[in-house]
Design a protein around this motif. Structure first.
Motif, PDB file in Angstrom:
ATOM      1  N   LEU A  72       0.815  -1.221   0.000  1.00 39.34           N
ATOM      2  CA  LEU A  72       0.000   0.000   0.000  1.00 39.34           C
ATOM      3  C   LEU A  72       0.844   1.265   0.000  1.00 39.34           C
ATOM      4  CD1 LEU A  72      -2.802  -1.055   2.510  1.00 39.34           C
ATOM      5  CD2 LEU A  72      -2.896  -1.006   0.012  1.00 39.34           C
ATOM      6  N   ARG A  75       0.456   2.740  -3.398  1.00 42.64           N
ATOM      7  CA  ARG A  75      -0.912   2.739  -3.924  1.00 42.64           C
ATOM      8  C   ARG A  75      -1.210   3.946  -4.808  1.00 42.64           C
ATOM      9  NH1 ARG A  75      -1.374   3.863   1.591  1.00 42.64           N
ATOM     10  NH2 ARG A  75      -2.245   5.934   2.112  1.00 42.64           N
ATOM     11  N   PRO A  79      -1.074   2.123  -8.653  1.00 48.78           N
ATOM     12  CA  PRO A  79      -2.337   1.611  -8.101  1.00 48.78           C
ATOM     13  C   PRO A  79      -2.736   0.243  -8.651  1.00 48.78           C
ATOM     14  CG  PRO A  79      -2.754   3.400  -9.642  1.00 48.78           C
ATOM     15  CD  PRO A  79      -1.285   3.369  -9.433  1.00 48.78           C
ATOM     16  N   GLY A 110      -6.497  -1.132  -1.533  1.00 51.63           N
ATOM     17  CA  GLY A 110      -5.820  -1.259  -2.822  1.00 51.63           C
ATOM     18  C   GLY A 110      -6.757  -1.026  -3.993  1.00 51.63           C
TER      19      GLY A 110
END
Length: 409
Positions: A72, A75, A79, A110
């Motif tokens: 993450l 992210r 992404p 996510g």
């Protein structure tokens, strides 16, 4: 519009703790550490509540949890890979029989980040993979996967999980749509602001052109007269210089009025805008330039905007006669008929063949003024010789627009 939207950042405006991008950090460390703590402690307490039902936490379980949480960190920058990495880690975690718990939060964050970043296809695919993997593990592979005494969950439980997933995805979609809407609104506002600035620029240019063109034409003619008569008729040259002084003073006064309006747009102008009541001044200025002007008809009562436009149209038409016509006589006819102001300016002479330094924007400026008020301009040679400018300005429509504008203000 597409170019405007392309300039708008694609990132959704979120709270500072989410992005956590300070001067010394490019990755959202604080928010990721917070999520990691929530997942680890939440999973620990979930394992205590599911003791004997699921496999206990071991180093491999913590590796999977830390891998999902660590992903993450990227992210916002990556992404799509993050969405699939968290999904894969969560599916392997469930397949290994570890306790249900906050591991689902990593998948939610996510996929949520991918959706908000505009990667809809990848986000929906990751959600589908997670759901398919969960159903596969829970209702088919559970026979061969730990724990040994595991049984398939009820479909009611599956419905709860499905509702949870749909709610997360729906919220992300809502935020994505809202972000795109804000981007469009911001682009439209920027485009409208540029359009207003362009219109204001054209209005200022038109106003300055109309203010200066007539006076400069008079000055140009009188300067030529003064130079020609300086030695042979000094008194007449003195008269020409006096006319030049008066015309330049008039031009400076009107330019100052325009500049004052620009400096203080919210204040009323210090001097009233010119109108057709100043036709005698135009006639006098034209006479100094060697043009005899005859005015016919009566000036009806006009709204301020119409009065100014009418004055500028007549002024520009007479300036064009001085510059471009071989005639030394012009006629101005004014009348108000059936709610329409008709202005007609005629001259009898052929074109002079010179433009006296003109820019060629006079007729365009007159048409712009008439169009703004919902009127029309016709300009061209007459059948019997000479040139005619005919303007029609709707009185009632202009007056109504002026009243509505005042009420809005």
């Amino acid at each position: 519009m597409q170019e405007q939207l392309a300039d708008v950042p694609r990132r959704w405006p979120v709270p500072p703790w989410w992005n956590d991008e300070s001067e010394g950090s490019r990755l959202p460390w604080r928010s990721t550490v917070l999520l990691t703590l929530v997942v680890l402690f939440g999973t620990h307490f979930a394992a205590l509540n599911q003791k004997g039902q699921r496999v206990g936490l071991d180093p491999f379980a913590y590796v999977l949890l830390l891998a999902a949480c660590g992903a993450l960190l990227w992210r916002r920058r990556r992404p799509v890979p993050v969405a699939f990495m968290t999904t894969a880690a969560a599916v392997v975690y469930l397949g290994a029989g570890y306790p249900y718990g906050p591991v689902f939060l990593t998948v939610a964050v996510g996929c949520f980040s991918a959706l908000v970043a505009g990667r809809r296809k990848a986000a929906w695919t990751a959600v589908g993979v997670f759901w398919a993997g969960h159903v596969l593990v829970s209702h088919w592979l559970y026979r061969w996967l730990p724990p040994s005494n595991d049984s398939p969950p009820s479909w009611g439980q599956e419905l709860v999980i499905a509702t949870w997933v749909v709610a997360i995805v729906a919220l992300a979609e809502l935020m994505r749509v809202r972000r795109e809407q804000w981007a469009r609104e911001r682009a439209e506002r920027a485009l409208a602001a540029r359009r207003r600035a362009e219109e204001e620029r054209l209005r200022i240019a038109r106003e300055l052109h109309d203010v200066l063109a007539h006076s400069i034409s008079v000055i140009n003619v009188q300067a030529g007269v003064g130079l020609a008569l300086l030695d042979s008729d000094p008194e007449q040259a003195r008269t020409a210089l006096t006319t030049i002084k008066a015309a330049s003073k008039e031009a400076l006064g009107e330019v100052r009025q325009v500049l004052d309006t620009l400096r203080t747009p919210g204040d009323a102008p210090r001097t009233p805008a010119p109108g057709l009541d100043r036709l005698p001044e135009l006639v006098e200025q034209a006479a100094h330039a060697g043009l005899v002007v005859t005015v016919e008809g009566a000036v009806p009562r006009l709204a301020p905007g119409t009065d100014l436009a009418a004055f500028r149209i007549v002024q520009e038409a007479l300036t064009n006669v001085v510059r471009h016509s071989g005639s030394r006589h012009a006629r101005v006819h004014v009348e108000g008929v059936a709610g329409v102001l008709r202005l007609r300016v005629d001259d009898d002479g052929p074109p002079s063949g010179t433009d006296e330094g003109g820019s060629g924007n006079g007729l365009a400026g007159m048409r712009e003024r008439a169009t703004v008020l919902g009127g029309t301009i016709e300009a061209g040679p007459r059948d019997d010789g000479g040139f005619r400018v005919l303007a029609r300005l709707p009185l009632e429509a202009v007056a109504r627009k002026s009243v509505e504008h005042k009420e809005d203000v």
